[in-house]
Motif scaffolding. Structure first.
Motif, PDB file in Angstrom:
ATOM      1  N   TYR A   1      96.523 -17.976   7.862  1.00 20.98           N
ATOM      2  CA  TYR A   1      95.801 -17.457   8.818  1.00 20.98           C
ATOM      3  C   TYR A   1      93.984 -16.919   7.872  1.00 20.98           C
ATOM      4  O   TYR A   1      93.158 -16.678   8.595  1.00 20.98           O
ATOM      5  CB  TYR A   1      95.920 -15.855   8.930  1.00 20.98           C
ATOM      6  N   GLY A   2      94.129 -17.955   6.964  1.00 18.28           N
ATOM      7  CA  GLY A   2      92.895 -17.966   6.079  1.00 18.28           C
ATOM      8  C   GLY A   2      92.275 -16.912   5.302  1.00 18.28           C
ATOM      9  O   GLY A   2      92.779 -16.009   4.898  1.00 18.28           O
ATOM     10  N   TYR A   3      91.953 -17.697   4.520  1.00 23.23           N
ATOM     11  CA  TYR A   3      91.536 -16.650   2.854  1.00 23.23           C
ATOM     12  C   TYR A   3      90.935 -15.196   3.273  1.00 23.23           C
ATOM     13  O   TYR A   3      91.050 -14.531   2.664  1.00 23.23           O
ATOM     14  CB  TYR A   3      90.839 -17.470   2.194  1.00 23.23           C
ATOM     15  N   ARG A   4      89.738 -15.496   4.080  1.00 24.65           N
ATOM     16  CA  ARG A   4      88.807 -14.124   4.042  1.00 24.65           C
ATOM     17  C   ARG A   4      89.843 -13.512   4.850  1.00 24.65           C
ATOM     18  O   ARG A   4      89.607 -12.621   3.870  1.00 24.65           O
ATOM     19  CB  ARG A   4      87.457 -14.686   4.844  1.00 24.65           C
ATOM     20  N   PRO A   5      90.579 -13.172   6.224  1.00 25.84           N
ATOM     21  CA  PRO A   5      91.273 -11.270   6.685  1.00 25.84           C
ATOM     22  C   PRO A   5      91.837 -11.596   5.226  1.00 25.84           C
ATOM     23  O   PRO A   5      91.954 -10.367   5.393  1.00 25.84           O
ATOM     24  CB  PRO A   5      91.077 -12.018   7.804  1.00 25.84           C
ATOM     25  N   VAL A   6      92.810 -12.513   4.697  1.00 24.42           N
ATOM     26  CA  VAL A   6      93.553 -11.905   3.964  1.00 24.42           C
ATOM     27  C   VAL A   6      92.977 -11.242   2.242  1.00 24.42           C
ATOM     28  O   VAL A   6      93.453 -10.083   1.908  1.00 24.42           O
ATOM     29  CB  VAL A   6      94.287 -12.862   3.371  1.00 24.42           C
ATOM     30  N   ALA A   7      91.719 -11.221   2.310  1.00 22.90           N
ATOM     31  CA  ALA A   7      91.314 -10.709   1.811  1.00 22.90           C
ATOM     32  C   ALA A   7      90.552  -9.284   1.159  1.00 22.90           C
ATOM     33  O   ALA A   7      91.037  -8.387   0.284  1.00 22.90           O
ATOM     34  CB  ALA A   7      90.495 -11.735   0.497  1.00 22.90           C
TER      35      ALA A   7
ATOM     36  N   LEU B   1     103.816 -10.746  -7.809  1.00 20.43           N
ATOM     37  CA  LEU B   1     105.018 -10.494  -7.382  1.00 20.43           C
ATOM     38  C   LEU B   1     105.256 -10.158  -6.296  1.00 20.43           C
ATOM     39  O   LEU B   1     106.280 -10.883  -5.415  1.00 20.43           O
ATOM     40  CB  LEU B   1     105.482  -8.655  -7.534  1.00 20.43           C
ATOM     41  N   TYR B   2     103.818 -10.379  -5.337  1.00 21.27           N
ATOM     42  CA  TYR B   2     103.072 -10.513  -3.782  1.00 21.27           C
ATOM     43  C   TYR B   2     102.768 -11.875  -3.859  1.00 21.27           C
ATOM     44  O   TYR B   2     102.284 -11.813  -3.202  1.00 21.27           O
ATOM     45  CB  TYR B   2     102.921  -9.353  -3.318  1.00 21.27           C
ATOM     46  N   ALA B   3     102.646 -12.658  -4.559  1.00 16.30           N
ATOM     47  CA  ALA B   3     101.537 -14.017  -4.615  1.00 16.30           C
ATOM     48  C   ALA B   3     102.298 -15.006  -3.866  1.00 16.30           C
ATOM     49  O   ALA B   3     101.013 -15.718  -2.997  1.00 16.30           O
ATOM     50  CB  ALA B   3     101.955 -14.637  -6.223  1.00 16.30           C
ATOM     51  N   ILE B   4     103.867 -15.164  -3.808  1.00 19.78           N
ATOM     52  CA  ILE B   4     103.868 -15.964  -2.790  1.00 19.78           C
ATOM     53  C   ILE B   4     103.443 -15.896  -1.115  1.00 19.78           C
ATOM     54  O   ILE B   4     103.189 -16.595  -0.833  1.00 19.78           O
ATOM     55  CB  ILE B   4     105.867 -16.175  -2.954  1.00 19.78           C
ATOM     56  N   PRO B   5     103.828 -14.729  -0.931  1.00 24.82           N
ATOM     57  CA  PRO B   5     103.391 -14.432   1.092  1.00 24.82           C
ATOM     58  C   PRO B   5     102.358 -14.366   0.928  1.00 24.82           C
ATOM     59  O   PRO B   5     101.662 -14.776   1.893  1.00 24.82           O
ATOM     60  CB  PRO B   5     103.935 -12.961   0.676  1.00 24.82           C
ATOM     61  N   ALA B   6     101.910 -13.690  -0.678  1.00 23.07           N
ATOM     62  CA  ALA B   6      99.672 -14.058  -0.098  1.00 23.07           C
ATOM     63  C   ALA B   6      99.934 -15.315   0.283  1.00 23.07           C
ATOM     64  O   ALA B   6      98.401 -15.383   0.665  1.00 23.07           O
ATOM     65  CB  ALA B   6      99.172 -13.181  -1.593  1.00 23.07           C
ATOM     66  N   GLY B   7      99.834 -16.411  -0.588  1.00 22.04           N
ATOM     67  CA  GLY B   7      99.591 -17.624  -1.276  1.00 22.04           C
ATOM     68  C   GLY B   7      99.320 -18.193   0.980  1.00 22.04           C
ATOM     69  O   GLY B   7      98.578 -18.492   1.405  1.00 22.04           O
TER      70      GLY B   7
ATOM     71  N   SER C   1      96.633  -6.493  -4.594  1.00 22.21           N
ATOM     72  CA  SER C   1      95.494  -7.274  -5.709  1.00 22.21           C
ATOM     73  C   SER C   1      95.372  -8.707  -5.637  1.00 22.21           C
ATOM     74  O   SER C   1      95.367  -9.612  -5.380  1.00 22.21           O
ATOM     75  CB  SER C   1      96.226  -6.830  -7.016  1.00 22.21           C
ATOM     76  N   SER C   2      97.142  -8.540  -5.151  1.00 16.57           N
ATOM     77  CA  SER C   2      97.871 -10.198  -4.601  1.00 16.57           C
ATOM     78  C   SER C   2      96.986 -10.502  -3.773  1.00 16.57           C
ATOM     79  O   SER C   2      96.701 -11.730  -3.626  1.00 16.57           O
ATOM     80  CB  SER C   2      99.104  -9.674  -4.389  1.00 16.57           C
ATOM     81  N   PHE C   3      97.070  -9.516  -2.229  1.00 17.13           N
ATOM     82  CA  PHE C   3      96.194 -10.626  -1.474  1.00 17.13           C
ATOM     83  C   PHE C   3      94.745 -10.323  -1.785  1.00 17.13           C
ATOM     84  O   PHE C   3      94.001 -11.938  -0.633  1.00 17.13           O
ATOM     85  CB  PHE C   3      96.145  -9.955  -0.196  1.00 17.13           C
ATOM     86  N   ALA C   4      94.196  -9.757  -2.517  1.00 17.46           N
ATOM     87  CA  ALA C   4      92.996 -10.026  -2.776  1.00 17.46           C
ATOM     88  C   ALA C   4      93.199 -11.744  -4.022  1.00 17.46           C
ATOM     89  O   ALA C   4      91.457 -12.765  -4.100  1.00 17.46           O
ATOM     90  CB  ALA C   4      91.980  -9.042  -3.559  1.00 17.46           C
ATOM     91  N   TYR C   5      93.336 -11.566  -4.929  1.00 23.47           N
ATOM     92  CA  TYR C   5      93.403 -12.257  -6.334  1.00 23.47           C
ATOM     93  C   TYR C   5      93.884 -13.940  -5.236  1.00 23.47           C
ATOM     94  O   TYR C   5      92.920 -14.705  -5.876  1.00 23.47           O
ATOM     95  CB  TYR C   5      94.284 -11.885  -7.252  1.00 23.47           C
ATOM     96  N   MET C   6      95.196 -14.097  -4.813  1.00 20.34           N
ATOM     97  CA  MET C   6      94.747 -15.227  -3.967  1.00 20.34           C
ATOM     98  C   MET C   6      93.870 -16.219  -3.371  1.00 20.34           C
ATOM     99  O   MET C   6      93.279 -16.999  -3.989  1.00 20.34           O
ATOM    100  CB  MET C   6      95.997 -15.329  -3.367  1.00 20.34           C
ATOM    101  N   PRO C   7      93.475 -15.328  -3.283  1.00 23.02           N
ATOM    102  CA  PRO C   7      91.811 -16.658  -1.887  1.00 23.02           C
ATOM    103  C   PRO C   7      91.115 -16.925  -2.957  1.00 23.02           C
ATOM    104  O   PRO C   7      90.437 -17.855  -2.799  1.00 23.02           O
ATOM    105  CB  PRO C   7      91.779 -14.950  -0.861  1.00 23.02           C
TER     106      PRO C   7
ATOM    107  N   THR D   1      94.632 -29.886  -3.450  1.00 26.79           N
ATOM    108  CA  THR D   1      94.248 -28.832  -3.187  1.00 26.79           C
ATOM    109  C   THR D   1      94.926 -28.570  -1.272  1.00 26.79           C
ATOM    110  O   THR D   1      94.753 -27.656  -1.125  1.00 26.79           O
ATOM    111  CB  THR D   1      92.835 -28.948  -2.403  1.00 26.79           C
ATOM    112  N   LYS D   2      95.616 -29.101  -1.303  1.00 26.62           N
ATOM    113  CA  LYS D   2      96.721 -29.458   0.417  1.00 26.62           C
ATOM    114  C   LYS D   2      97.669 -27.959  -0.578  1.00 26.62           C
ATOM    115  O   LYS D   2      98.695 -28.048  -0.915  1.00 26.62           O
ATOM    116  CB  LYS D   2      97.706 -30.141   0.411  1.00 26.62           C
ATOM    117  N   ASN D   3      96.937 -27.268   0.365  1.00 26.93           N
ATOM    118  CA  ASN D   3      98.346 -25.813   0.721  1.00 26.93           C
ATOM    119  C   ASN D   3      98.352 -25.403  -1.094  1.00 26.93           C
ATOM    120  O   ASN D   3      98.971 -24.790  -0.994  1.00 26.93           O
ATOM    121  CB  ASN D   3      99.791 -26.272   1.093  1.00 26.93           C
ATOM    122  N   ILE D   4      96.779 -25.554  -1.204  1.00 31.56           N
ATOM    123  CA  ILE D   4      96.930 -24.612  -2.801  1.00 31.56           C
ATOM    124  C   ILE D   4      96.848 -23.332  -2.672  1.00 31.56           C
ATOM    125  O   ILE D   4      97.552 -22.952  -3.842  1.00 31.56           O
ATOM    126  CB  ILE D   4      95.410 -25.092  -3.949  1.00 31.56           C
ATOM    127  N   ALA D   5      97.290 -22.328  -2.224  1.00 34.19           N
ATOM    128  CA  ALA D   5      97.205 -20.962  -2.260  1.00 34.19           C
ATOM    129  C   ALA D   5      98.529 -21.368  -2.155  1.00 34.19           C
ATOM    130  O   ALA D   5      99.153 -20.234  -3.190  1.00 34.19           O
ATOM    131  CB  ALA D   5      96.635 -20.278  -1.344  1.00 34.19           C
TER     132      ALA D   5
END
Length: 463
Positions: free
Chosen positions: A123-129, A111-117, A164-170, A376-380
């Motif tokens: 902003y970077g994978y680490r802070p979002v995760a 459900l939150y995958a689009i904003p999470a990606g 879960s979405s913010f942790a999973y997408m990265p 891999t460009k903008n893959i998230a």
């Protein structure tokens, strides 16, 4: 090494030489005997060759632990659901309302995958995760204070769902930056964490419920999940700088490969969680002990973990799309042809092993097929759009099965209850079978495109 500036993009002129279609986005026009290639790729999307290892294995291990607690925890949630139903924890709550608890926890991720990606790319994978891991753990902890079923709906939909979405997408996107030739195996190892998590967490949750009751089980679950996922996120390291893009690019739906993958996931998720959520209750109804029912769920998750590794490795050798087709097809047939006829522990074990091992292929191969088709460009961000297709199926698949079970339950005059699980099972299997048909058409189209590409290449070399 800093990426080149916009001015470094250039037009290359070659004689009868075409850029590889998967290496760059190109536009070409034929001028007499000359092919003019205009490279339109943003320089940051064309990094050095994938390391195929090195620090990439650290990233894989970190992703493994996120899968272990996020997806594995969702798969093991069936133990809580069985306890809520059998123990009448929430009086007057139906199978439908209890199933919504599990489906809401499962649907939050897509459900939150689009904003999470989008946020991970921006902003970077680490802070979002890190934010995701913290919210996920807090979601479990908040659920432990529930006094009504809808209280858990809220905590799972908001805290656990966003987290879960913010942790999973990265976690699912970062691996493609480190691996290409070994991508299937690397992703398979990472996503195997969800199967191993389900295998380990199911009996542990059952034990915690027995020793400390369900509230403490949820609280402990949340604390461990929070610590483990946040620590894992600290080890993320990206190689590819992402180009800022619109959050939702609806133009992607004009690409048939994208649309077909969206449909595949949409239908598959309607049936995916039904065995995970209802196999335990089904087994107890047919006289199997609650401990063995929990064991069945553990075997199902364990087989899924093995399947993710097996099919990820096989896909690197036999093709990711081909392997995805086989896994979804066999998983759907096992639901339709094995589960309805299984009422003994041994036969349910057979079903759990077959379904688990093949459905694990969907989890490990879906992201690798995305990376294979879109790079891999903008893959998230692309993962976020495609994983959003899981939302409707994750939210309504299991509750619809619960509703079907409620409608097919008969209360006899002697006080006994007769439950017919078969219609719900057939519903899930049919949805997955539709999904397998679409992935088969996508695989066929891909083979035809590859054949046409080889023919064109041979014709060009003959000139």
């Amino acid at each position: 090494m800093a990426p080149p500036s916009e001015s470094s993009q250039k037009t290359n002129t070659t004689n009868h030489t075409l850029a590889q279609p998967h290496e760059a986005d190109v536009h070409s026009t034929k001028l007499g005997e000359e092919i003019v290639i205009v490279d339109t790729v943003d320089p940051v999307s064309a990094p050095e060759p994938h390391p195929e290892g090195g620090y990439g294995w650290v990233v894989v291990i970190a992703s493994f632990w996120v899968h272990f607690f996020i997806v594995g925890g969702t798969s093991a949630f069936g133990v809580y659901l069985q306890h809520f139903t059998a123990g009448q924890i929430f009086p007057n709550a139906s199978n439908l309302s209890i199933a919504f608890i599990g489906s809401i926890s499962a649907c939050g991720l897509p459900l939150y995958a689009i904003p999470a990606g989008r946020l991970a790319d921006k902003y970077g994978y680490r802070p979002v995760a890190i934010i995701g891991g913290a919210l996920t753990g807090l979601g479990y902890i908040a659920s432990s204070f529930a006094t009504e079923a809808w209280h858990i709906w809220v905590s799972q939909a908001v805290l656990f769902g966003v987290g879960s979405s913010f942790a999973y997408m990265p976690a699912i996107s970062i691996i493609s930056q480190w691996f290409e030739k070994k991508r299937g195996m690397a992703v398979g190892i990472a996503v195997a964490g969800s199967g191993v998590g389900g295998l380990a967490l199911s009996p542990l949750i059952r034990l915690l419920i027995r020793l400390l009751e369900w509230r403490w089980a949820l609280c402990i679950n949340g604390i461990v999940c929070l610590v483990a996922t946040v620590v894992a996120a600290l080890f993320y390291k990206t190689r590819v700088a992402s180009k800022r893009a619109a959050a939702i690019d609806f133009g992607m739906f004009r690409i048939w490969d994208f649309t077909c993958l969206y449909i595949v996931a949409f239908f598959n998720t309607f049936g995916y969680f039904i065995p995970f959520f209802f196999l335990s209750s089904y087994a107890v109804y047919y006289g199997i002990s609650t401990d063995n029912a929990a064991l069945l769920l553990g075997v199902l998750n364990g087989a899924s973990a093995v399947g993710r590794l097996l099919w990820g490795y096989s896909a690197d050798r036999f093709g990711h799309m081909n392997t995805l087709t086989v896994t979804i097809s066999v998983a759907s047939l096992s639901v339709l042809l094995i589960w309805p006829f299984s009422t003994a522990l041994w036969s349910l074990m057979v079903f759990a092993i077959i379904f688990g091992s093949f459905i694990g292929g969907f989890i490990s191969l879906f992201p690798t097929v995305i990376a294979e088709l879109f790079k891999t460009k903008n893959i998230a961000s692309i993962n976020g759009m495609l994983y959003s297709s899981f939302t409707i199926g994750n939210l309504f698949g299991s509750p619809l099965a619960g509703l079907i079970i409620d409608r097919c339950t008969t209360h006899n005059s002697d006080g006994s209850t007769t439950i017919n699980f078969i219609p719900a099972i057939l519903f899930g299997g049919a949805c997955m079978l539709v999904s397998s048909g679409f992935v088969l058409s996508l695989a066929f189209r891909k083979r035809q495109a590859e054949k046409a590409e080889r023919t064109a290449k041979l014709a060009q070399e003959a000139l």
